[in-house]
Scaffold this active site. Structure first.
Site, PDB file in Angstrom:
ATOM      1  N   SER A 140      45.457  16.971  59.914  1.00  0.00           N
ATOM      2  CA  SER A 140      45.638  17.875  61.049  1.00  0.00           C
ATOM      3  C   SER A 140      45.665  19.308  60.565  1.00  0.00           C
ATOM      4  O   SER A 140      46.194  19.606  59.481  1.00  0.00           O
ATOM      5  CB  SER A 140      46.938  17.562  61.784  1.00  0.00           C
ATOM      6  OG  SER A 140      47.215  18.563  62.750  1.00  0.00           O
ATOM      7  N   TYR A 153      55.938  15.959  61.008  1.00  0.00           N
ATOM      8  CA  TYR A 153      54.512  15.800  61.286  1.00  0.00           C
ATOM      9  C   TYR A 153      53.680  16.739  60.415  1.00  0.00           C
ATOM     10  O   TYR A 153      52.740  16.316  59.737  1.00  0.00           O
ATOM     11  CB  TYR A 153      54.279  16.093  62.760  1.00  0.00           C
ATOM     12  CG  TYR A 153      52.850  15.964  63.235  1.00  0.00           C
ATOM     13  CD1 TYR A 153      52.323  14.732  63.586  1.00  0.00           C
ATOM     14  CD2 TYR A 153      52.043  17.088  63.368  1.00  0.00           C
ATOM     15  CE1 TYR A 153      51.016  14.614  64.052  1.00  0.00           C
ATOM     16  CE2 TYR A 153      50.747  16.986  63.835  1.00  0.00           C
ATOM     17  CZ  TYR A 153      50.235  15.748  64.169  1.00  0.00           C
ATOM     18  OH  TYR A 153      48.953  15.643  64.631  1.00  0.00           O
TER      19      TYR A 153
END
Length: 256
Positions: A140, A153
């Site tokens: 990401s 995350y």
């Protein structure tokens, strides 16, 4: 390079379904992995009908040790070789770390990081022996900078990005490529400077893999964001990301 058989995790939703469709259209046989068997069966039926390819359904919760072992065994089965692994399964939790349930944060790391590491390891052994193959690890753009309210995350995907590039350098001489894909916010029906269509993201990722590139950051806005995160003073990056988080700006679509 045409891949004969690809295993795609997180295949039932989001970017995973686009990976499956793009590969099926190219004539690649598929092994689809996700938790919800009904969604997998529906996707498998659609892809078989549209593209006349073999599609195997392998339901698995990659945070469950037995399910994860089953997927690892599928990757190492010498009678049914897999020459492309797409590690797309992932989860997103948001909120102040100190107030989030710890079990949920650990589970997120087990899926986003540890399952990915285990599956990459299982896939690479046979690929290196055969002298061909590829791995796409969906990371990401959020992993490029510290971001409050998604600390676990972002940190997990910082690991995935660096891990993937490191392993690529180890196996490239054996004819195997590993590419870290860093998407930003994606949504079907969108294609613009801030929100990208997942189909375009997938095409760029597969193109980068075939070209032997260890890193794929699709879209000019994402490339600029990554460059800023790497080159700007850390105090400036932290200040900017704190403002982004406070404004509630999305970093990417929810993962399957």
């Amino acid at each position: 390079m045409r891949y004969r058989t690809a295993l795609v995790t997180g295949a039932s939703k989001g970017i995973g379904t686009y990976f499956a469709a793009e590969l099926a259209e190219a004539g690649t046989s598929l092994v689809l992995v996700a938790r919800r068997v009904e969604l997998l069966e529906s996707l498998a039926g659609e892809l078989r009908e549209r593209f006349q390819v073999e599609v195997e359904v392998l339901p698995a919760d990659l945070t469950d040790p037995d399910d994860l072992t089953a997927v690892q065994e599928r990757l190492t089965d010498p009678e049914r070789p897999v020459d492309l692994l797409v590690n797309n399964a992932g989860a997103l939790t948001t909120g102040p770390f100190a107030q989030l349930p710890l079990d949920g944060e650990i589970r997120q790391l087990e899926l986003n990081v540890m399952a990915l590491v285990r599956l990459t390891h299982s896939a690479l052994g046979p690929m290196v022996v055969r002298g061909r193959g590829g791995v796409v690890n969906v990371s990401s753009i959020a992993g490029e900078a510290p971001t409050p309210y998604s600390a676990t995350y972002c940190a997990g995907y910082a690991f995935v990005t660096n891990f993937s590039q490191s392993v690529h350098m180890e196996v490239a001489e054996h004819g195997v490529h590993v590419t870290a894909l860093l998407p930003g916010f994606t949504a079907p029906g969108a294609d613009g400077p801030r929100i990208q269509h997942p189909g375009q993201v997938v095409r760029e990722a597969l193109g980068a893999l075939v070209a032997g590139k260890p890193l794929c950051i699709p879209g000019g806005r994402n490339k600029a964001a990554a460059a800023f995160a790497r080159l700007a003073p850390r105090s400036v990056v932290r200040s900017v990301m704190e403002g982004v988080a406070s404004a509630g700006a999305p970093t990417e679509a929810a993962r399957p």
